[in-house]
Motif scaffolding. Structure first.
Motif, short mmCIF file in Angstrom:
data_model
loop_
_atom_site.label_atom_id
_atom_site.label_comp_id
_atom_site.label_asym_id
_atom_site.label_seq_id
_atom_site.Cartn_x
_atom_site.Cartn_y
_atom_site.Cartn_z
N PHE A 12 19.00 22.40 -58.77
CA PHE A 12 19.13 21.45 -57.37
C PHE A 12 20.14 20.12 -57.62
CE2 PHE A 12 14.66 23.04 -58.44
CZ PHE A 12 14.40 23.48 -57.19
N LEU A 13 20.78 20.02 -56.56
CA LEU A 13 21.66 18.95 -56.29
C LEU A 13 20.87 17.89 -55.64
CD1 LEU A 13 24.58 18.10 -57.06
CD2 LEU A 13 25.22 18.90 -54.71
N ILE A 14 21.23 16.72 -55.96
CA ILE A 14 20.34 15.61 -55.55
C ILE A 14 21.25 14.13 -55.34
CG2 ILE A 14 18.23 16.22 -55.78
CD1 ILE A 14 18.14 13.71 -57.94
N ARG A 15 21.12 13.49 -54.64
CA ARG A 15 21.75 12.05 -54.64
C ARG A 15 21.07 11.22 -55.64
NH1 ARG A 15 20.79 13.71 -49.76
NH2 ARG A 15 22.34 13.82 -48.22
N GLU B 281 25.08 16.48 -47.06
CA GLU B 281 26.01 15.39 -46.90
C GLU B 281 25.67 14.37 -45.90
OE1 GLU B 281 30.16 14.18 -48.75
OE2 GLU B 281 30.06 15.66 -47.64
N ALA B 282 25.06 14.95 -44.76
CA ALA B 282 24.96 14.11 -43.61
C ALA B 282 23.38 13.74 -43.85
CB ALA B 282 24.86 15.02 -42.33
N ALA C 78 30.45 23.61 -57.97
CA ALA C 78 31.72 23.76 -56.94
C ALA C 78 31.63 22.81 -55.84
CB ALA C 78 31.86 25.05 -56.70
N VAL C 79 30.33 22.76 -55.30
CA VAL C 79 30.05 22.09 -54.09
C VAL C 79 29.97 20.57 -54.27
CG1 VAL C 79 28.08 21.38 -52.53
CG2 VAL C 79 28.57 23.80 -52.93
N ARG C 80 29.77 20.12 -55.32
CA ARG C 80 29.70 18.58 -55.63
C ARG C 80 31.12 18.12 -55.61
NH1 ARG C 80 30.53 15.95 -60.47
NH2 ARG C 80 29.49 14.14 -60.67
N ALA D 180 30.69 11.43 -57.48
CA ALA D 180 29.95 10.89 -58.59
C ALA D 180 28.72 10.26 -58.01
CB ALA D 180 30.75 9.54 -59.15
N ASP D 181 28.12 10.25 -56.66
CA ASP D 181 27.17 9.73 -56.28
C ASP D 181 25.82 10.95 -56.20
OD1 ASP D 181 28.06 7.37 -55.60
OD2 ASP D 181 28.49 7.73 -53.63
N HIS D 182 26.48 12.13 -56.65
CA HIS D 182 25.46 13.21 -56.77
C HIS D 182 25.34 13.72 -58.04
CE1 HIS D 182 25.57 13.29 -52.29
NE2 HIS D 182 26.79 12.78 -52.55
N VAL D 183 24.02 14.33 -58.48
CA VAL D 183 24.04 14.87 -59.85
C VAL D 183 23.01 16.19 -59.75
CG1 VAL D 183 21.80 13.56 -60.07
CG2 VAL D 183 23.13 14.24 -62.26
N LEU D 184 23.34 17.11 -60.59
CA LEU D 184 22.45 18.13 -60.68
C LEU D 184 21.19 18.08 -61.73
CD1 LEU D 184 25.51 19.87 -60.57
CD2 LEU D 184 23.99 21.63 -61.11
#
Length: 346
Positions: free
Chosen positions: A135-138, A194-195, A210-212, A219-223
């Motif tokens: 999962f990728l989140i803000r 992102e929207a 890769a998407v990050r 840097a505003d997003h983390v797995l």
């Protein structure tokens, strides 16, 4: 009645012998290998753009781990790794293209599952990359674990195994999601995330890494730390051509064996003089194992000169020194604590 049964048995025996004779394992007549040679290029199905695995630059020059695998096949066949046409495919369209013979091999982040391997009529040649869904989140959400995602909205790409995995994970952990929003392509999914159309983007961890990199402020997003599934990703072919399956499968095994035996892009010519029996068989200086799959004795030499061994391909495209920075982990060779393992050439 006895004469009739004997006659029927004779007809059945002749029919079976004819069927076997028409499609022996080494026959190339009308097969994929002959079609590739006649065309003068391998048709390789890849993603529509996933850094590290298969993505084009502004000159439409493709690079990535999955791209290099197809170049290795082309080098083995033509002694020319450029004789490949890359066909970008969405997750939804990839299987249709393979079933319809629009491509010769699907070398795209595709999970090996039972249904795909049996019901859909495909053969997976191996696992180029052992992965798992994440999962990728803000960072601003302040979430540290996937088990804190109750009532979250989730973006996912349609046509993948990710939707079922999310459902299984939430149910197993007594969580509920607000909604799962599916998009046709990876780019649409990224844009939606992102929207702010969803709280979470879920996919294979390698794809999320890769998407990050594509996001405006990575840097505003983390797995999140959890890996919720097994995602063995590898090249796929149709089940209708055993010889072609052997070529693709043994390309994968040869790349692993080359790394294990210390044969690489820089020293492959010197290794032709090796006294090691395993190296000699691999490189074709002892035996003609390549001819058993319709290639030349030096097929592995051609491959390694073109792309390097598995470790070189990995490090060049997704390894720690690349923007993705993915450690080998379980993708290390079995001799180094991983689970990558190539059967011997003998």
């Amino acid at each position: 009645m006895k004469r009739i049964l004997i006659a029927a048995a004779s007809i059945l025996s002749v029919t079976c012998q004819m069927a076997f004779a028409q499609a022996p394992a080494g026959d190339t007549k009308g097969g994929t290998l002959e079609a590739v040679k006649s065309r003068g290029a391998l048709l390789c199905g890849v993603t529509q753009g996933l850094p590290g695995f298969s993505s084009p630059n502004d000159k439409n020059e493709w690079s990535g781990l999955d791209v290099d695998f197809c170049r290795a096949i082309a080098a083995a066949i033509f002694n020319d790794p450029t004789k490949v046409k890359f066909v970008p495919l969405s997750a939804k369209d990839r299987f249709i293209a393979l079933q319809g013979s629009a491509i010769d091999v699907l070398s795209r982040n595709t999970t090996w599952t039972m249904e795909r391997d049996t019901k859909m009529g495909f053969n997976f040649a191996g696992v180029m990359f052992y992965d798992g869904q994440g999962f990728l989140i803000r960072k601003s959400l302040g979430v540290n674990s996937a088990k804190e995602l109750n009532e979250a909205s989730i973006c996912v790409q349609t046509g993948t195994s990710n939707e079922l995995n999310v459902s299984d994970f939430f149910r197993a952990n007594n969580l509920k999601y607000r909604e799962v929003i599916a998009f046709a392509t990876i780019d649409e999914t990224v844009k939606a995330y992102e929207a702010g159309r969803c709280d979470v983007f879920t996919s294979d961890r390698s794809q999320l890494a890769a998407v990050r990199l594509k996001l405006t402020n990575p840097a505003d997003h983390v797995l999140l730390p959890e890996t919720i599934s097994k995602e063995p990703l590898g090249p796929v072919v149709r089940q209708d051509d055993p010889q072609w399956f052997d070529i693709v499968r043994w390309t994968y095994f040869a790349l692993l064996n080359a790394e294990e035996l210390g044969v690489n892009q820089k020293n492959v010519d010197q290794q032709l003089n090796s006294a090691n029996p395993d190296v000699k068989r691999l490189l074709g200086t002892d035996g003609k194992y390549g001819e058993g799959i319709g290639l030349t004795a030096d097929w592995v030499v051609r491959m390694v000169k073109a792309t390097g061994n598995y470790g070189e391909i990995y490090d060049r495209n997704v390894g720690p020194a690349t923007p993705l920075g993915i450690e080998r982990g379980i993708n290390k060779l079995w001799t180094n604590g991983g689970i990558q393992y190539g059967p011997p050439v003998r």
